[in-house]
Design an enzyme around this catalytic site. Sequence first.
Site, PDB file in Angstrom:
ATOM      1  N   ARG A 145      86.184  63.504 -28.411  1.00 33.98           N
ATOM      2  CA  ARG A 145      87.610  63.521 -28.116  1.00 33.98           C
ATOM      3  C   ARG A 145      88.390  64.469 -29.018  1.00 33.98           C
ATOM      4  NH1 ARG A 145      89.254  58.271 -26.090  1.00 33.98           N
ATOM      5  NH2 ARG A 145      91.128  58.445 -27.338  1.00 33.98           N
ATOM      6  N   TYR A 148      90.969  67.252 -27.982  1.00 31.57           N
ATOM      7  CA  TYR A 148      92.310  66.809 -27.618  1.00 31.57           C
ATOM      8  C   TYR A 148      93.044  66.257 -28.839  1.00 31.57           C
ATOM      9  CZ  TYR A 148      96.033  64.504 -24.941  1.00 31.57           C
ATOM     10  OH  TYR A 148      97.247  64.112 -24.443  1.00 31.57           O
ATOM     11  N   GLU A 150      92.464  66.410 -32.215  1.00 32.65           N
ATOM     12  CA  GLU A 150      92.715  67.363 -33.287  1.00 32.65           C
ATOM     13  C   GLU A 150      93.498  68.578 -32.786  1.00 32.65           C
ATOM     14  OE1 GLU A 150      92.560  66.326 -36.075  1.00 32.65           O
ATOM     15  OE2 GLU A 150      90.576  65.952 -36.914  1.00 32.65           O
ATOM     16  N   GLY A 151      93.306  68.925 -31.501  1.00 29.22           N
ATOM     17  CA  GLY A 151      94.103  70.014 -30.937  1.00 29.22           C
ATOM     18  C   GLY A 151      95.584  69.691 -30.969  1.00 29.22           C
ATOM     19  N   VAL A 190      93.207  54.722 -17.093  1.00 27.93           N
ATOM     20  CA  VAL A 190      92.894  53.344 -16.764  1.00 27.93           C
ATOM     21  C   VAL A 190      93.784  52.794 -15.656  1.00 27.93           C
ATOM     22  CG1 VAL A 190      94.330  52.397 -18.643  1.00 27.93           C
ATOM     23  CG2 VAL A 190      92.408  51.081 -17.748  1.00 27.93           C
ATOM     24  N   SER A 192      95.483  54.361 -13.116  1.00 25.28           N
ATOM     25  CA  SER A 192      95.178  54.929 -11.800  1.00 25.28           C
ATOM     26  C   SER A 192      93.803  54.487 -11.319  1.00 25.28           C
ATOM     27  CB  SER A 192      95.275  56.454 -11.839  1.00 25.28           C
ATOM     28  OG  SER A 192      94.473  56.984 -12.865  1.00 25.28           O
ATOM     29  N   ASN A 193      92.824  54.439 -12.224  1.00 24.81           N
ATOM     30  CA  ASN A 193      91.488  54.025 -11.803  1.00 24.81           C
ATOM     31  C   ASN A 193      91.458  52.578 -11.341  1.00 24.81           C
ATOM     32  OD1 ASN A 193      90.530  56.561 -12.414  1.00 24.81           O
ATOM     33  ND2 ASN A 193      88.772  55.808 -13.544  1.00 24.81           N
ATOM     34  N   PHE A 194      92.095  51.701 -12.090  1.00 27.08           N
ATOM     35  CA  PHE A 194      92.117  50.290 -11.698  1.00 27.08           C
ATOM     36  C   PHE A 194      92.780  50.120 -10.328  1.00 27.08           C
ATOM     37  CE2 PHE A 194      91.847  47.938 -16.073  1.00 27.08           C
ATOM     38  CZ  PHE A 194      90.594  48.482 -16.269  1.00 27.08           C
ATOM     39  N   GLY A 210      87.040  44.252 -22.867  1.00 31.23           N
ATOM     40  CA  GLY A 210      88.354  44.157 -22.250  1.00 31.23           C
ATOM     41  C   GLY A 210      89.444  43.663 -23.181  1.00 31.23           C
TER      42      GLY A 210
END
Length: 330
Positions: A145, A148, A150-151, A190, A192-194, A210
């Site tokens: 990750r 993203y 550290e960027g 999470v 949109s996927n759910f 969870g």
Amino acid sequence: MRRKNKRIMVTGGAGFLGSHLCERLLEQNKEVLCIDNFYTGHKQNVIHLMDHPGFELIRHDITFPLYVEIDEIYNLACPASPIQYQRDPVQTTKTNVHGAINMLGLAKRTGAKILQASTSEVYGDPMIHPQPEAYWGNVNPIGLRSCYDEGKRCAETIFFDYHRQHGVPVKVMRIFNTYGPRMHPNDGRVVSNFIVQALQGKKITVFGNGNQTRSFCYVDDLIGGMMRLMNTNDTITGPINIGNPGEFTIRQLAELVLEITGSRSTVEYLPLPQDDPMQRRPDISQAKRLLDWQPTIQLREGLERTVAYFDRLLDDQPTSVPMKSALLVD
């Protein structure tokens, strides 16, 4: 000399957040220059704005310089979900770092005020809860990750260096999990996927047990906070957390989505991804004090609006949307 109506540039303007921002700015009679390379943004998100006399769309990658005349810059360009930003991590880092340098150079030349859309991911897997802006974070600099996380941290550094060294008026906001219409159904976030999994009657994929917590901010609230930060006086630079401090476990989110959709989907538990934070909740004391801002749309109401959007979206598609595994971050 400044124009009567400000000309405002939005990088990543055809993305989820950017398209909502462009829309809101046009409602305030601003001239909007939307910049997007369509790596994750979609023209469909702004197609309804194309005939507006104050709207202009340019296809451009901000890792390359751009020479335009503008009054303000909202720098939102960057893939924002793990599936997207891990697809090409080198390009993600370039977008964060080279993109920030190019946009700051443009702001310096034109005298424009510039806002950086940073992220709660700068806090990593936090050891302080909730997270205040003074917390320096707990980030793995070499993980999957990091391109993203550290960027975005490096982009914040460059913003404040340009402010101190060149006097560029900057604003830095740290965005916490945001959701709403125009999220891509297959971007790995999470919410949109759910919703899509529930509407399609597929298993709801939850990583870990969870019990991880997140705070979810509806897009209209987020855009309001972003614009309020930009419109404050130049002494308020940030960074400022913008998000909803209501905290929910991922299991609670899954249960609420199932309730709202009326789906009979079951929950499937999968291994937790590397460096996935266990807690995420903003301390918005500064936003309340300095911006007089706090969110007004609670999770159930926001989810009901978002479910309605995805229900229409899926009905318009001849086949079901292929789903990838859901990750639990912005």
